[in-house]
Design an enzyme around this catalytic site. Structure first.
Site, PDB file in Angstrom:
ATOM      1  CB  CYS A   3      -0.938   0.014   1.199  1.00  0.00           C
ATOM      2  SG  CYS A   3      -1.914   1.536   1.291  1.00  0.00           S
ATOM      3  CE  LYS A  43     -10.626  -4.667   3.355  1.00  0.00           C
ATOM      4  NZ  LYS A  43     -11.597  -3.687   2.887  1.00  0.00           N
ATOM      5  CB  VAL A  49      -4.041  -0.348   5.601  1.00  0.00           C
ATOM      6  CG1 VAL A  49      -4.466  -1.538   6.414  1.00  0.00           C
ATOM      7  CG2 VAL A  49      -3.789  -0.743   4.147  1.00  0.00           C
ATOM      8  CD  GLU A  86      -8.737   8.868   4.520  1.00  0.00           C
ATOM      9  OE1 GLU A  86      -7.904   9.338   3.736  1.00  0.00           O
ATOM     10  OE2 GLU A  86      -9.565   8.018   4.174  1.00  0.00           O
ATOM     11  CB  SER A  87      -2.119   8.040   4.436  1.00  0.00           C
ATOM     12  OG  SER A  87      -2.624   8.687   3.288  1.00  0.00           O
TER      13      SER A  87
HETATM   14  N1  LIG Z   1      -7.492   7.811   1.470  1.00  0.00           N
HETATM   15  C1  LIG Z   1      -6.919   6.665   2.128  1.00  0.00           C
HETATM   16  C2  LIG Z   1      -6.661   5.581   1.089  1.00  0.00           C
HETATM   17  C3  LIG Z   1      -6.166   4.301   1.722  1.00  0.00           C
HETATM   18  C4  LIG Z   1      -6.345   3.104   0.784  1.00  0.00           C
HETATM   19  O1  LIG Z   1      -6.956   3.223  -0.309  1.00  0.00           O
HETATM   20  N2  LIG Z   1      -5.858   1.955   1.222  1.00  0.00           N
HETATM   21  C5  LIG Z   1      -6.051   0.740   0.442  1.00  0.00           C
HETATM   22  C6  LIG Z   1      -4.773  -0.054   0.280  1.00  0.00           C
HETATM   23  S1  LIG Z   1      -3.539   0.833  -0.593  1.00  0.00           S
HETATM   24  C7  LIG Z   1      -7.000  -0.175   1.187  1.00  0.00           C
HETATM   25  O2  LIG Z   1      -6.904  -0.338   2.393  1.00  0.00           O
HETATM   26  N3  LIG Z   1      -7.912  -0.809   0.455  1.00  0.00           N
HETATM   27  C8  LIG Z   1      -8.795  -1.784   1.020  1.00  0.00           C
HETATM   28  C9  LIG Z   1     -10.193  -1.632   0.524  1.00  0.00           C
HETATM   29  O3  LIG Z   1     -10.520  -0.580  -0.064  1.00  0.00           O
HETATM   30  O4  LIG Z   1     -10.979  -2.544   0.742  1.00  0.00           O
HETATM   31  C10 LIG Z   1      -5.643   7.067   2.849  1.00  0.00           C
HETATM   32  O5  LIG Z   1      -5.001   8.035   2.410  1.00  0.00           O
HETATM   33  O6  LIG Z   1      -5.301   6.455   3.874  1.00  0.00           O
END
Ligand SMILES: N[C@@H](CCC(=O)N[C@@H](CS)C(=O)NCC(=O)O)C(=O)O
Length: 224
Positions: free
Chosen positions: A13, A40, A53, A69-70
């Protein structure tokens, strides 16, 4: 350890990586727990409002706080942790940096399409969108080595994981995205050499990314 921060993560990620880079730049010791996003765990779903994540777990006297949120996690680290400052002190410059962090997120969104689509037209569209966005950044960059010059910032932490994809993609397809982009290419190189950036993924990152592409039957693997 009782006061250790924990980053709930996934091996590939890019949003996790920006938090890991910020933690390393601040010199913060943290634990990393990688989860399987295809299955998950229940404990994760209970604490992740969007099921995504990264999460940052922060031990508190009253129990454990969780941030999602990162960008929010990075801002929290900037406000609470000692070590190098990763945002400019000037409010206008800081706001400008936040804008480019958002811009980096929009490139990640295009990259998701670029790497997962099985469709040649979507692939071409995403390639074009990514190329245009990096061309815009070329005009914004100064002499480097980092986004804002000599000091590493959160904008760098956001872009380093986006550039990392191309370490593998460059070996698979002649995408031409960085053609003629001298400053962007130098920035990419400087970020690839930064210890915090290198440490943000495991040594098996490229192998995992290749498996991910195969699982998606990505057009990227067939493109010329
Ligand atoms: N806007 C979020 C995006 C985080 C994101 O898209 N994470 C992905 C992995 S890179 C995730 O956990 N995806 C799982 C899902 O959507 O089910 C951030 O900045 O933290």
């Amino acid at each position: 350890m009782a006061n250790t921060l924990t980053l709930i993560s996934h091996h590939l990620c890019p949003y996790v990586q920006r938090a890991a880079i910020a933690l390393a730049e601040k010199g913060v010791t943290f634990e990393r727990v990688n989860i399987d996003l295809a299955a998950k765990p229940d404990w994760f779903l209970k604490i992740s409002p969007l099921g995504k994540v990264p999460l940052l777990q922060i031990p508190q006297a009253s129990g454990e706080a969780v941030l999602f949120e990162s960008s929010v996690i990075c801002e929290y680290l900037e406000e609470t942790q000692a070590g190098a400052k990763l945002h400019p002190t000037d409010a206008l410059e800081r706001a400008r940096h936040r804008g480019w962090m958002e811009y980096g997120s929009s490139i990640l969104s295009d990259l998701w399409g670029f790497e997962t689509t099985g469709d040649a037209d979507v692939f071409a569209q995403k390639r074009q969108a990514i190329a245009a966005k990096f061309a815009t950044i070329e005009a914004v960059l100064g002499d480097g080595p980092y986004f804002a010059g000599a000091d590493f910032s959160l904008v760098d932490a956001v872009f380093a994981p986006a550039f990392r994809y191309f370490d593998l993609f460059d070996t698979l397809v002649d995408h031409g995205i960085f053609d003629g982009l001298v400053r962007v290419s130098a920035w990419r190189q400087a970020l690839a050499e930064r210890p915090s950036v290198r440490a943000a993924v495991g040594s098996d990152y490229n192998a995992r990314l290749m498996t991910f592409l195969r699982e998606h039957d990505a057009y990227l693997l067939r493109a010329q």
